[in-house]
Design a protein around this motif. Structure first.
Motif, short mmCIF file in Angstrom:
data_model
loop_
_atom_site.label_atom_id
_atom_site.label_comp_id
_atom_site.label_asym_id
_atom_site.label_seq_id
_atom_site.Cartn_x
_atom_site.Cartn_y
_atom_site.Cartn_z
N PHE B 73 30.23 -6.94 71.16
CA PHE B 73 29.59 -6.72 69.82
C PHE B 73 28.18 -6.92 69.52
O PHE B 73 27.69 -7.71 70.26
CB PHE B 73 30.54 -7.67 68.88
N ALA B 74 27.79 -6.51 68.39
CA ALA B 74 26.36 -6.76 68.18
C ALA B 74 26.12 -7.82 66.76
O ALA B 74 26.83 -7.17 65.96
CB ALA B 74 25.46 -5.44 68.12
N GLU B 75 25.33 -8.39 66.93
CA GLU B 75 25.19 -9.31 65.62
C GLU B 75 23.92 -9.20 64.98
O GLU B 75 22.80 -9.61 65.86
CB GLU B 75 25.68 -10.89 65.96
N ILE B 76 23.62 -8.70 63.94
CA ILE B 76 22.34 -8.42 63.41
C ILE B 76 21.91 -9.55 62.25
O ILE B 76 22.78 -9.33 61.43
CB ILE B 76 22.18 -6.98 62.77
N GLY B 77 21.01 -10.26 62.55
CA GLY B 77 20.64 -11.21 61.77
C GLY B 77 19.24 -11.11 61.24
O GLY B 77 18.64 -10.01 61.81
N GLN B 78 18.75 -12.17 60.51
CA GLN B 78 17.38 -11.82 60.06
C GLN B 78 16.30 -11.83 61.20
O GLN B 78 15.12 -11.50 61.08
CB GLN B 78 17.09 -12.92 59.09
N HIS B 79 16.75 -13.03 62.41
CA HIS B 79 15.67 -13.20 63.21
C HIS B 79 15.99 -12.52 64.47
O HIS B 79 15.08 -12.45 65.30
CB HIS B 79 15.70 -14.60 63.78
N LEU B 80 17.49 -12.14 64.79
CA LEU B 80 17.45 -11.60 65.94
C LEU B 80 18.58 -10.74 66.01
O LEU B 80 19.56 -10.73 64.98
CB LEU B 80 18.04 -12.98 66.62
N LEU B 81 18.60 -9.59 67.02
CA LEU B 81 19.80 -8.70 67.08
C LEU B 81 20.54 -9.25 68.52
O LEU B 81 19.63 -9.10 69.41
CB LEU B 81 19.05 -7.20 67.18
N LEU B 82 21.36 -9.69 68.34
CA LEU B 82 22.11 -10.63 69.65
C LEU B 82 23.16 -9.51 69.99
O LEU B 82 24.11 -9.12 69.22
CB LEU B 82 22.37 -11.63 68.99
N ILE B 83 23.26 -9.10 71.19
CA ILE B 83 24.46 -8.21 71.72
C ILE B 83 25.10 -8.93 72.78
O ILE B 83 24.45 -9.32 73.97
CB ILE B 83 23.77 -6.75 72.40
N LEU B 84 26.36 -9.12 72.60
CA LEU B 84 27.03 -9.61 73.73
C LEU B 84 28.17 -8.50 74.29
O LEU B 84 29.01 -7.89 73.50
CB LEU B 84 27.98 -10.65 73.24
N CYS B 85 27.98 -8.22 75.59
CA CYS B 85 29.02 -7.42 75.93
C CYS B 85 29.31 -7.53 77.40
O CYS B 85 28.74 -8.46 78.24
CB CYS B 85 28.22 -5.83 75.74
N ASP B 86 30.39 -6.83 77.70
CA ASP B 86 31.08 -7.10 79.16
C ASP B 86 30.21 -6.78 80.36
O ASP B 86 29.93 -7.64 81.26
CB ASP B 86 32.39 -6.29 79.29
N SER B 87 29.29 -5.67 80.22
CA SER B 87 28.53 -5.35 81.37
C SER B 87 27.25 -4.61 80.37
O SER B 87 27.47 -3.99 79.71
CB SER B 87 29.04 -4.62 82.46
N ALA B 88 26.06 -4.58 81.43
CA ALA B 88 24.85 -3.96 80.80
C ALA B 88 24.11 -3.52 81.97
O ALA B 88 23.88 -4.22 83.06
CB ALA B 88 24.05 -4.87 79.96
N ASN B 89 23.79 -2.21 82.15
CA ASN B 89 22.87 -1.66 83.20
C ASN B 89 21.95 -0.53 82.84
O ASN B 89 21.98 0.04 81.96
CB ASN B 89 23.93 -0.99 84.35
N TRP B 90 21.03 -0.76 83.57
CA TRP B 90 19.98 0.39 83.45
C TRP B 90 20.47 1.63 84.42
O TRP B 90 21.15 1.24 85.31
CB TRP B 90 18.47 0.01 84.10
N PRO B 91 19.87 2.60 84.15
CA PRO B 91 20.73 3.93 84.85
C PRO B 91 20.46 3.67 86.33
O PRO B 91 21.23 4.15 87.14
CB PRO B 91 19.77 5.07 84.10
N GLU B 92 19.09 3.43 86.87
CA GLU B 92 18.69 3.26 88.15
C GLU B 92 19.59 2.10 88.92
O GLU B 92 19.94 1.95 90.29
CB GLU B 92 17.36 3.05 88.38
N GLU B 93 20.35 1.39 88.17
CA GLU B 93 21.04 0.31 89.00
C GLU B 93 22.55 0.93 89.38
O GLU B 93 23.29 0.21 89.95
CB GLU B 93 21.11 -0.96 87.95
N ILE B 94 22.97 1.80 88.60
CA ILE B 94 24.34 2.47 88.67
C ILE B 94 24.64 3.25 90.14
O ILE B 94 23.96 3.80 90.85
CB ILE B 94 24.60 3.36 87.64
N ASP B 95 25.72 2.74 90.70
CA ASP B 95 26.26 3.03 91.91
C ASP B 95 27.02 4.39 91.46
O ASP B 95 28.26 4.18 90.81
CB ASP B 95 27.30 2.18 92.62
N VAL B 96 26.40 5.67 91.72
CA VAL B 96 27.05 6.82 91.45
C VAL B 96 28.18 6.89 91.78
O VAL B 96 29.33 7.43 91.31
CB VAL B 96 26.24 8.16 91.61
N ARG B 97 28.75 6.75 93.25
CA ARG B 97 29.72 6.76 93.77
C ARG B 97 30.82 5.99 93.52
O ARG B 97 32.08 6.60 93.26
CB ARG B 97 29.45 6.81 95.37
N ARG B 98 30.59 4.90 93.13
CA ARG B 98 31.65 3.80 92.61
C ARG B 98 32.20 4.25 91.32
O ARG B 98 33.08 4.00 90.99
CB ARG B 98 30.57 2.33 92.66
#
Lengths: 313, 159
Positions: B73-98
């Protein structure tokens, strides 16, 4: 009188054991360092998650979620409790496993007595991580789910999610009214204790205990008095929040328990190595004495023999 | 959009159980919510958004970076956009085969389960996660990742 040969044999076996315990201590130390790192990484996620829950709950009183509501029971009804107990797969960790098992047994006993006093019945099932605790609890005659088997070593978020799914499903289906998590928390290398925490229904008072001090009245992202919108709606968002929260709680507990186990084993093996050192010292002393007295006896015998030969002459 | 509005930024923080994925000022963020994509600019009203697996666009200094986030979930506040999620990856980090293996495995499991069951939902969710990972590679991955993916795609279609 000890024979030097026997003492030599004992010396060798004690030395072998010492090498073993020393090696295990080093292995546990390495594993502990790794799990501490994992623990430090999950902590911000976990505390932010708890903080967001509190924050959102404060701003939206109208949220009525089953995972927050404690079910009510009338006389004659049954409380169904699910216990998730985190023990180790291996022994040789001091009192680590025993403490968790003892705490569990005490808690179950108390719950049953407590409910009986109120005219309620108690039905419980244990879900145990780790073979040592499972075998012990089964042999003590507690009701353990035999199909539930998760490794405790090197916990991953993926495993935590599977466990959280089980809890979610059983709680929604009414198979559980309460879910407790029992695991060992390490405050420092010398002080660790098993703790019991209620997972669902979510204990909002207990939540703030997870936050760093001074952060109880959160407001990390939101200013006081703000009106929050929800996308798509408050209850859908809240169930997502619960999902993430459950995953985080389980994962956090797994990491904490694993790290405690390694710490316990490291300390236990350190003591064992010290004991072995002490034993070696005493055995060497005894060995030397035995050798010296053997030499003395032999000398006396030779001298006496020589004397008697002389006196014959 | 006027010039001074363009200069405004907000703080973005993305946290996952394994790492602090992102922390810094951004100009805009596009998230994938339960009801589709949501764009967020600085000065947004306080809001909490349920996130499903999907591609998130982060724009800073006119440059856009893409990352794949999963449930949270993402929490948008006045000071901060806070995102808490199970996982986050840049495309280059992804193991395609996996990702591709995970997709096939989850699909197989989902197909075997009866409709409307809870378990099926979980399998479909894993399917969606893997699919989004492959998607981001297809759109923003490196040349090597793309060719691996094409090869894997060829394998699965010829089966």
């Amino acid at each position: 009188m000890d024979r030097p040969v026997d003492i030599k044999k004992r010396l060798r076996s004690v030395n072998d054991i010492r090498q073993l315990t020393r090696a295990m201590e080093l292995v546990s130390a390495a594993k502990m360092r790794r799990s501490k790192l994992q623990h430090d990484l999950v902590y911000p996620f976990f505390s932010l998650c708890a903080e967001s829950m509190l924050e959102i709950q404060r701003y939206s009183a109208e949220i009525d979620n089953a995972f927050f509501r404690l079910r009510e029971k009338k006389e004659g009804q049954t409380w169904r409790i699910g216990y998730f107990i985190l023990t180790g797969d291996q022994g040789l960790a001091g009192a680590y496993n025993n403490n968790v098992v003892r705490t569990t047994e005490e808690h179950i006993r108390e719950k049953i007595l407590d409910n009986e006093a109120k005219g309620l019945q108690t039905d419980y099932t244990l879900y145990v991580f780790g073979n040592i605790g499972r075998d012990k609890l089964i042999s003590d005659g507690y009701r353990v789910d035999p199909d539930f088997s998760f490794p405790i070593t090197e916990p991953t978020y993926y495993e935590a999610r599977e466990v959280a799914n089980i809890i979610r499903r059983k709680y929604s289906a009414g198979e559980f009214d309460l879910v407790y998590l029992i695991y060992t928390k390490t405050d420092s290398a010398i002080s660790m204790k098993p703790i019991i925490s209620r997972v669902v229904p979510v204990n909002t008072k207990g939540l703030s205990a997870f936050l760093p001090e001074g952060l109880t009245d959160a407001g990390i992202a939101l200013e006081k008095g703000a009106v929050i919108e929800y996308e798509p709606d408050a209850n859908a968002v809240f169930s997502f929040l619960i999902d993430t929260y459950l995953n985080a709680v389980i994962y956090g507990a797994l990491v904490e328990a694993y790290s405690s186990e390694q710490t316990a084993r490291m300390t236990a093996m350190d003591h064992a190595t010290q004991n072995a050192d002490e034993m070696l010292k005493q055995l060497r002393l005894r060995g030397n004495r035995a050798r010296q007295s053997l030499i003395t006896t032999e000398l006396t015998e030779i001298i006496n023999g020589a004397r008697s030969v002389q006196s014959i002459d | 959009m006027s010039e001074d509005k363009k200069a405004k930024t907000m703080m973005l923080e993305i946290v996952t159980p394994y790492r602090h994925f992102y922390e810094g000022p951004v100009e805009s963020v596009v998230l994938s919510s339960l009801n589709g994509s949501v764009g967020i600019l600085p000065g947004h009203a306080p809001m909490v958004i349920a996130l499903i697996p999907g591609i998130t666009k982060i724009t800073m200094d006119g440059q856009t970076r893409h990352a794949v986030l999963t449930d949270g979930f993402a929490e948008i506040g006045q000071h901060l956009l806070l995102i808490l999620c199970d996982s986050a990856n840049w495309p280059e980090e992804i193991d395609v085969r996996r990702a591709s293996d995970a997709y096939l495995r989850a699909k197989e499991r989902a197909d075997a389960l009866p409709r409307q069951s809870e378990e099926k939902k979980y399998s479909e969710n894993s399917m969606k996660r893997a699919l989004e990972r492959m998607n981001i590679v297809r759109l923003h991955g490196t040349a090597h990742q793309k060719s691996t993916l094409r090869k894997l795609d060829g394998d699965t279609t010829s089966e």
